[in-house]
Design a protein around this motif. Structure first.
Motif, PDB file in Angstrom:
ATOM      1  N   VAL A   1      12.099  26.032  22.326  1.00 29.79           N
ATOM      2  CA  VAL A   1      12.877  25.966  21.090  1.00 29.79           C
ATOM      3  C   VAL A   1      13.075  24.508  20.698  1.00 29.79           C
ATOM      4  O   VAL A   1      13.049  23.611  21.547  1.00 29.79           O
ATOM      5  CB  VAL A   1      14.246  26.677  21.240  1.00 29.79           C
ATOM      6  CG1 VAL A   1      14.068  28.172  21.396  1.00 29.79           C
ATOM      7  CG2 VAL A   1      15.019  26.121  22.422  1.00 29.79           C
ATOM      8  N   LYS A   2      13.307  24.308  19.416  1.00 32.72           N
ATOM      9  CA  LYS A   2      13.356  22.943  18.897  1.00 32.72           C
ATOM     10  C   LYS A   2      14.612  22.202  19.339  1.00 32.72           C
ATOM     11  O   LYS A   2      14.568  21.018  19.650  1.00 32.72           O
ATOM     12  CB  LYS A   2      13.284  22.992  17.355  1.00 32.72           C
ATOM     13  CG  LYS A   2      13.058  21.627  16.714  1.00 32.72           C
ATOM     14  CD  LYS A   2      12.810  21.787  15.231  1.00 32.72           C
ATOM     15  CE  LYS A   2      12.502  20.440  14.580  1.00 32.72           C
ATOM     16  NZ  LYS A   2      12.243  20.576  13.130  1.00 32.72           N
ATOM     17  N   ASP A   3      15.745  22.885  19.365  1.00 32.51           N
ATOM     18  CA  ASP A   3      17.007  22.265  19.749  1.00 32.51           C
ATOM     19  C   ASP A   3      17.664  23.136  20.820  1.00 32.51           C
ATOM     20  O   ASP A   3      18.542  23.952  20.529  1.00 32.51           O
ATOM     21  CB  ASP A   3      17.922  22.131  18.521  1.00 32.51           C
ATOM     22  CG  ASP A   3      19.167  21.306  18.806  1.00 32.51           C
ATOM     23  OD1 ASP A   3      19.413  20.993  19.986  1.00 32.51           O
ATOM     24  OD2 ASP A   3      19.891  20.975  17.847  1.00 32.51           O
TER      25      ASP A   3
ATOM     26  N   PHE B   1       6.523  25.921  19.147  1.00 31.88           N
ATOM     27  CA  PHE B   1       7.844  26.403  19.576  1.00 31.88           C
ATOM     28  C   PHE B   1       8.240  27.558  18.673  1.00 31.88           C
ATOM     29  O   PHE B   1       7.604  27.822  17.649  1.00 31.88           O
ATOM     30  CB  PHE B   1       8.899  25.295  19.569  1.00 31.88           C
ATOM     31  CG  PHE B   1       9.023  24.549  18.266  1.00 31.88           C
ATOM     32  CD1 PHE B   1       9.735  25.082  17.199  1.00 31.88           C
ATOM     33  CD2 PHE B   1       8.433  23.296  18.104  1.00 31.88           C
ATOM     34  CE1 PHE B   1       9.860  24.399  16.004  1.00 31.88           C
ATOM     35  CE2 PHE B   1       8.564  22.603  16.915  1.00 31.88           C
ATOM     36  CZ  PHE B   1       9.269  23.146  15.861  1.00 31.88           C
TER      37      PHE B   1
ATOM     38  N   ARG C   1      11.310  23.685  26.344  1.00 38.63           N
ATOM     39  CA  ARG C   1      10.231  23.357  25.400  1.00 38.63           C
ATOM     40  C   ARG C   1       9.869  24.520  24.481  1.00 38.63           C
ATOM     41  O   ARG C   1       8.938  24.408  23.691  1.00 38.63           O
ATOM     42  CB  ARG C   1       8.990  22.896  26.166  1.00 38.63           C
ATOM     43  CG  ARG C   1       8.505  23.875  27.202  1.00 38.63           C
ATOM     44  CD  ARG C   1       7.492  23.212  28.151  1.00 38.63           C
ATOM     45  NE  ARG C   1       7.042  24.111  29.203  1.00 38.63           N
ATOM     46  CZ  ARG C   1       6.032  24.945  29.091  1.00 38.63           C
ATOM     47  NH1 ARG C   1       5.369  25.013  27.960  1.00 38.63           N
ATOM     48  NH2 ARG C   1       5.682  25.720  30.097  1.00 38.63           N
TER      49      ARG C   1
ATOM     50  N   TRP D   1      20.878  26.045  20.547  1.00 39.47           N
ATOM     51  CA  TRP D   1      20.636  27.476  20.724  1.00 39.47           C
ATOM     52  C   TRP D   1      21.419  28.025  21.915  1.00 39.47           C
ATOM     53  O   TRP D   1      21.940  29.143  21.875  1.00 39.47           O
ATOM     54  CB  TRP D   1      19.142  27.752  20.891  1.00 39.47           C
ATOM     55  CG  TRP D   1      18.400  27.760  19.590  1.00 39.47           C
ATOM     56  CD1 TRP D   1      17.545  26.824  19.119  1.00 39.47           C
ATOM     57  CD2 TRP D   1      18.486  28.764  18.572  1.00 39.47           C
ATOM     58  NE1 TRP D   1      17.085  27.163  17.878  1.00 39.47           N
ATOM     59  CE2 TRP D   1      17.634  28.356  17.506  1.00 39.47           C
ATOM     60  CE3 TRP D   1      19.191  29.957  18.449  1.00 39.47           C
ATOM     61  CZ2 TRP D   1      17.477  29.104  16.352  1.00 39.47           C
ATOM     62  CZ3 TRP D   1      19.026  30.706  17.293  1.00 39.47           C
ATOM     63  CH2 TRP D   1      18.179  30.281  16.255  1.00 39.47           C
TER      64      TRP D   1
ATOM     65  N   SER E   1      16.430  30.293  25.324  1.00 34.05           N
ATOM     66  CA  SER E   1      16.953  28.980  24.925  1.00 34.05           C
ATOM     67  C   SER E   1      17.013  28.005  26.085  1.00 34.05           C
ATOM     68  O   SER E   1      17.038  26.787  25.873  1.00 34.05           O
ATOM     69  CB  SER E   1      18.350  29.143  24.307  1.00 34.05           C
ATOM     70  OG  SER E   1      19.296  29.525  25.286  1.00 34.05           O
TER      71      SER E   1
ATOM     72  N   ARG F   1       3.192  25.081  15.517  1.00 35.01           N
ATOM     73  CA  ARG F   1       4.428  24.359  15.825  1.00 35.01           C
ATOM     74  C   ARG F   1       4.684  24.246  17.318  1.00 35.01           C
ATOM     75  O   ARG F   1       5.446  23.382  17.750  1.00 35.01           O
ATOM     76  CB  ARG F   1       5.618  25.050  15.158  1.00 35.01           C
ATOM     77  CG  ARG F   1       5.554  25.043  13.640  1.00 35.01           C
ATOM     78  CD  ARG F   1       6.822  25.653  13.072  1.00 35.01           C
ATOM     79  NE  ARG F   1       6.833  25.639  11.618  1.00 35.01           N
ATOM     80  CZ  ARG F   1       7.850  26.094  10.885  1.00 35.01           C
ATOM     81  NH1 ARG F   1       8.918  26.589  11.468  1.00 35.01           N
ATOM     82  NH2 ARG F   1       7.791  26.043   9.565  1.00 35.01           N
TER      83      ARG F   1
ATOM     84  N   ASP G   1       9.802  29.816  15.920  1.00 30.76           N
ATOM     85  CA  ASP G   1      10.277  29.583  14.562  1.00 30.76           C
ATOM     86  C   ASP G   1      11.784  29.844  14.501  1.00 30.76           C
ATOM     87  O   ASP G   1      12.254  30.920  14.892  1.00 30.76           O
ATOM     88  CB  ASP G   1       9.538  30.510  13.593  1.00 30.76           C
ATOM     89  CG  ASP G   1      10.000  30.307  12.167  1.00 30.76           C
ATOM     90  OD1 ASP G   1      10.848  31.110  11.718  1.00 30.76           O
ATOM     91  OD2 ASP G   1       9.551  29.350  11.529  1.00 30.76           O
ATOM     92  N   GLU G   2      12.535  28.856  14.028  1.00 26.94           N
ATOM     93  CA  GLU G   2      13.997  28.972  14.046  1.00 26.94           C
ATOM     94  C   GLU G   2      14.501  30.091  13.140  1.00 26.94           C
ATOM     95  O   GLU G   2      15.462  30.786  13.484  1.00 26.94           O
ATOM     96  CB  GLU G   2      14.624  27.637  13.637  1.00 26.94           C
ATOM     97  CG  GLU G   2      14.446  26.554  14.683  1.00 26.94           C
ATOM     98  CD  GLU G   2      15.229  25.294  14.350  1.00 26.94           C
ATOM     99  OE1 GLU G   2      15.006  24.748  13.245  1.00 26.94           O
ATOM    100  OE2 GLU G   2      16.057  24.878  15.165  1.00 26.94           O
TER     101      GLU G   2
END
Length: 776
Positions: free
Chosen positions: A436-438, A393, A434, A442, A430, A391, A395-396
């Motif tokens: 983290v996804k959002d 990034f 790049r 975060w 956070s 992924r 994992d959320e």
């Protein structure tokens, strides 16, 4: 950078070095200043945004980034100073920290390489002069004397320390012990530790600054430029643990901390808390600000080889090649890299320059938790494994579990401090976009958790270290005399109109008995102070409200139409420190309001234009986006054809009767214009109508230029929206004269009996008579 003048501004504490640097930076079109503490960076950011607004100023620290779209000025911690920015002025504060064992290499790197395109300043202790002269022989040295006298007061008992004293200790246990004793004997104390979050430290400092408590107990974090109303500094110890060993304080360290006493021209004193004593020779050196010169700076190679883990480790160990530079040997990030480099699984993933650079970025995550080094490395390994997975990034769900377990405001002081330290790690993560996804989501989540933990920690500190009965804790009146402090709940009960009054009345007896420090206002104040753009709004009358509908204050007349002042709403249930912070936020909001309104003229105005075009832009700005052509006739006549094209491309209409900016005639802009006019002119000022209203009667008490300032210049007996003026003029020209009054009335949205007079004024004719119809 070639052509950049370098100045070293040196001297003891309280010489105004940082203040001079900030003022000098603002004389340049752009600039960046690096500061040694996150809290100090926020303090300077607040000071600058109070003058310029937040739209022009960026704040960048390891855990907080407030970067507007086009900042002119950057306020940063030294470690977080962005590289590659072309700004005219660069300054680095407390440059003597280049000798610090852990952080020194960063300051040394800035000393050697950070430059403004026009000017660079390094501020710090006079003991840095030999090193500045050696490394930067062309630098200009400026020295300044201390603005106030610093006197040694000897050793004394805690019970005899004067009010407005800061007691300095070097461990949390010592801080707690002194604060407990002050609570028992003197009513209580504020507490400042390096491990506190900025939000908690702000709340504790505000409590001291407003006079709710007369003493503050702190670690040596207090020595790095925080501006406090301290008259006396007392050392509870003269030894500290520096991360490796317990050692005696150096003379310069004692001087840096003692120098917090006495601000600006007010004299200060320093001493020790019995049984600790300070040798007379050392005390005399501190009084005279005479300290040994710095002869060695900590250095680390900045030109790193990231082709492999081995190459990176080798380049980090490269010798500086100068006797005055000492290789940095105890950095946590390099130690973490060495440890992770021994893990076969990590080495397998760290193949290639990009992967090695990522591993180095991960290793540079600060160890905020200060647990076992192995625990920190294990967390870094997990993060790197996620980032090099499929992924690319984090994992959320994995990150969410770790963040969720920290989000618990229960527990004692030490537990909350540990949780705040833990959440700072995820706040840092956070902000690495790049990873983290959002990122924005975060950042918001971790900030909210830190805020909750910080509020709870402030409550625990007040409950433990401030006398609960309220009998000895005094709040200073404006004249300086102490008065009995009402609790927040009591103030709320007195104000029956307050929306919290009913709830407070129910809670007040319990709060008084338990000594509970209500955190409702504390949370609300922090929400206001740290509010993002759009959370604070102003209406056409200048009234300023928060997103929850609560009134904060209003715009009032300042030095000019473009520089309004603010008047705070009563908010009597808040302490003086909280009111001061909200006032600062509102002043910044007022500056932002002007900046946003004038953005089409300032941010988008074309460069390389002639003097006439610049003069026209100035008139437009002074008129909030509108100027009558007859008032700017001289500038319009001298406009070069290419300047007309540039103005048109920037969205500026140079019409036959009005010069205006269409973007500044829309709803939100009209509201801002009305608010500024209302602040400047009060009841005499006109209010902009709805954008659908094309003209309005003239306010009898309002000057014509004020109508133009809301986008409706005066023609005849009415004020007409600027774009409609030009449309009507073009129609009159096309018809060769004034059309019938009824037709004009339809265009102008006014009674027919006024339409002919308005039309004639727009056309530049005398008012029509009954006998005929004038022609152009």
């Amino acid at each position: 950078m070639i052509g950049s003048a370098v100045t070293a501004v040196l001297g003891p504490t309280n010489t105004g070095k940082t203040h001079r640097a900030v003022e000098h930076m603002l004389e340049h079109a752009s600039g960046m200043i690096g500061l040694p503490l996150r809290l100090l960076a926020r303090e300077v950011y607040d000071r600058i945004t109070s003058r310029l607004g937040e739209a022009r100023v960026a704040l960048v620290t390891g855990e907080e980034k407030r970067i507007p779209r086009r900042p002119d000025y950057w306020v940063c911690t030294v470690e977080a100073m962005p590289k590659g920015l072309d700004v005219e002025f660069v300054a680095v504060d407390e440059i003597q920290l280049a000798a610090h064992p852990q952080r020194g290499h960063v300051f040394t790197e800035r000393l050697q390489h950070a430059r403004g395109t026009k000017e660079t300043w390094f501020m710090g202790a006079a003991s840095m002069q030999p090193m500045i002269t050696e490394l930067l022989p062309a630098a200009r040295i400026q020295t300044f004397p201390r603005l106030s006298r610093l006197a040694f007061a000897g050793a004394d008992k805690l019970a005899r320390l004067p009010q407005r004293s800061a007691i300095v200790a070097f461990s949390m246990q010592e801080v707690y012990e002194v604060a407990e004793r002050l609570r028992a004997s003197r009513g209580g104390a504020a507490v400042v530790l390096g491990a506190l979050s900025p939000r908690t430290r702000n709340a504790q400092v505000a409590m001291f600054q407003s006079g709710e408590v007369e003493y503050i107990v702190a670690t040596d974090a207090i020595g790095m430029g925080l501006n406090l109303d301290v008259k006396h500094v007392a050392f509870a110890a003269l030894r500290k643990f520096d991360g490796r060993d317990v050692r005696d304080l150096e003379a310069a360290e004692i001087g840096q901390i003692a120098g917090r006493a006495g601000r600006y021209t007010s004299d200060g004193s320093f001493g020790t808390l019995l049984p600790v004593t300070l040798p007379q020779g050392l005390a005399s050196a501190v009084e005279a600000h005479r300290f040994p010169a710095v002869r060695r700076l900590v250095w680390r190679n900045a030109d790193l080889d990231t082709s492999s883990v081995e190459a990176l480790l080798s380049s980090l160990k490269r010798s500086p090649g100068r006797r005055s530079l000492v290789l940095q040997e105890s950095a946590e990030d390099a130690a973490a890299l060495a440890r992770l480099g021994q893990d076969p699984a990590i080495r397998a993933r760290a193949q290639g320059r990009e992967a090695v650079e990522l591993l180095w970025e991960v290793c540079r995550i600060p160890d905020y938790r200060k647990l076992l080094f192995e625990s920190h490395c294990a967390l870094l390994a997990e993060i790197f494994t996620h980032l090099t997975g499929t992924r690319a990034f984090l994992d959320e769900a994995w990150m969410g579990e770790r963040v969720e377990e920290i989000d618990d405001p229960a527990g004692d002081i030490d537990t909350l401090i540990a949780r705040i330290s833990a959440i700072r790690t995820w706040t840092y993560v956070s902000h690495q976009g790049r990873w983290v996804k959002d990122p924005a989501a975060w950042q918001e989540r971790t900030a909210a958790i830190e805020d909750r933990l910080s509020d709870a920690l402030h409550e625990r500190l007040v409950q433990r270290f401030v006398e609960k009965s309220g009998g000895k804790t005094k709040a200073r009146a404006p004249g300086g005399a102490p008065k009995k402090a009402l609790t927040t709940a009591e103030k709320r009960v007195l104000d029956k109109a307050n929306p919290f009054g009913k709830l407070a009345a129910l809670r007040a007896p319990v709060a008084r008995e338990a000594g509970e420090a209500s955190s409702d206002e504390a949370r609300w104040v922090e929400a206001v102070v740290s509010a993002r753009h759009g959370s604070i709004v102003v209406d056409a009358s200048g009234r300023i409200t928060f997103e929850d509908g609560r009134e904060l204050g209003r715009l009032v007349r300042g030095s000019s139409l473009l520089l309004p002042d603010v008047k705070l709403a009563p908010l009597e249930e808040l302490g003086a420190g909280a009111r001061a912070r909200i006032t600062r936020r509102l002043v910044a909001f007022a500056r932002d309001l002007v900046e946003e309104l004038c953005a089409p003229l300032r941010a988008q105005a074309p460069r390389g234009i002639g003097a006439a075009a610049r003069g026209l832009l100035y008139q437009l700005e002074q008129g909030l986006g509108t100027a009558k052509a007859e008032d700017a006739a001289a500038q319009i006549a001298e406009l070069a054809p290419e300047d007309r094209d540039k103005l048109a491309a920037a969205g500026i209409v140079v019409g036959a009767r009005v010069v205006y900016v269409p973007a500044m005639l829309k709803g939100p802009a009209l509201t801002k214009r009305s608010a500024l006019v209302a602040a400047f002119a009060g009841e005499k000022g006109p209010r902009a109508p709805l954008p659908s209203v094309v003209s309005m009667p003239i306010t009898r008490l309002g000057a014509p230029e004020l109508h133009a300032a809301v986008g409706y210049p005066v023609f005849g007996p009415r004020a007409v929206r600027a774009d409609v003026v030009e449309k009507v003029f073009a129609a009159i020209e096309a018809e060769g004269g004034l059309p019938p009054a009824g037709k004009l009335a339809g265009w102008l949205g006014c009674p027919a009996k006024e339409a002919a007079k308005v039309g004639a004024s727009i056309a530049g004719l005398q008012p029509p008579c009954e006998a005929g119809r004038p022609h152009l």
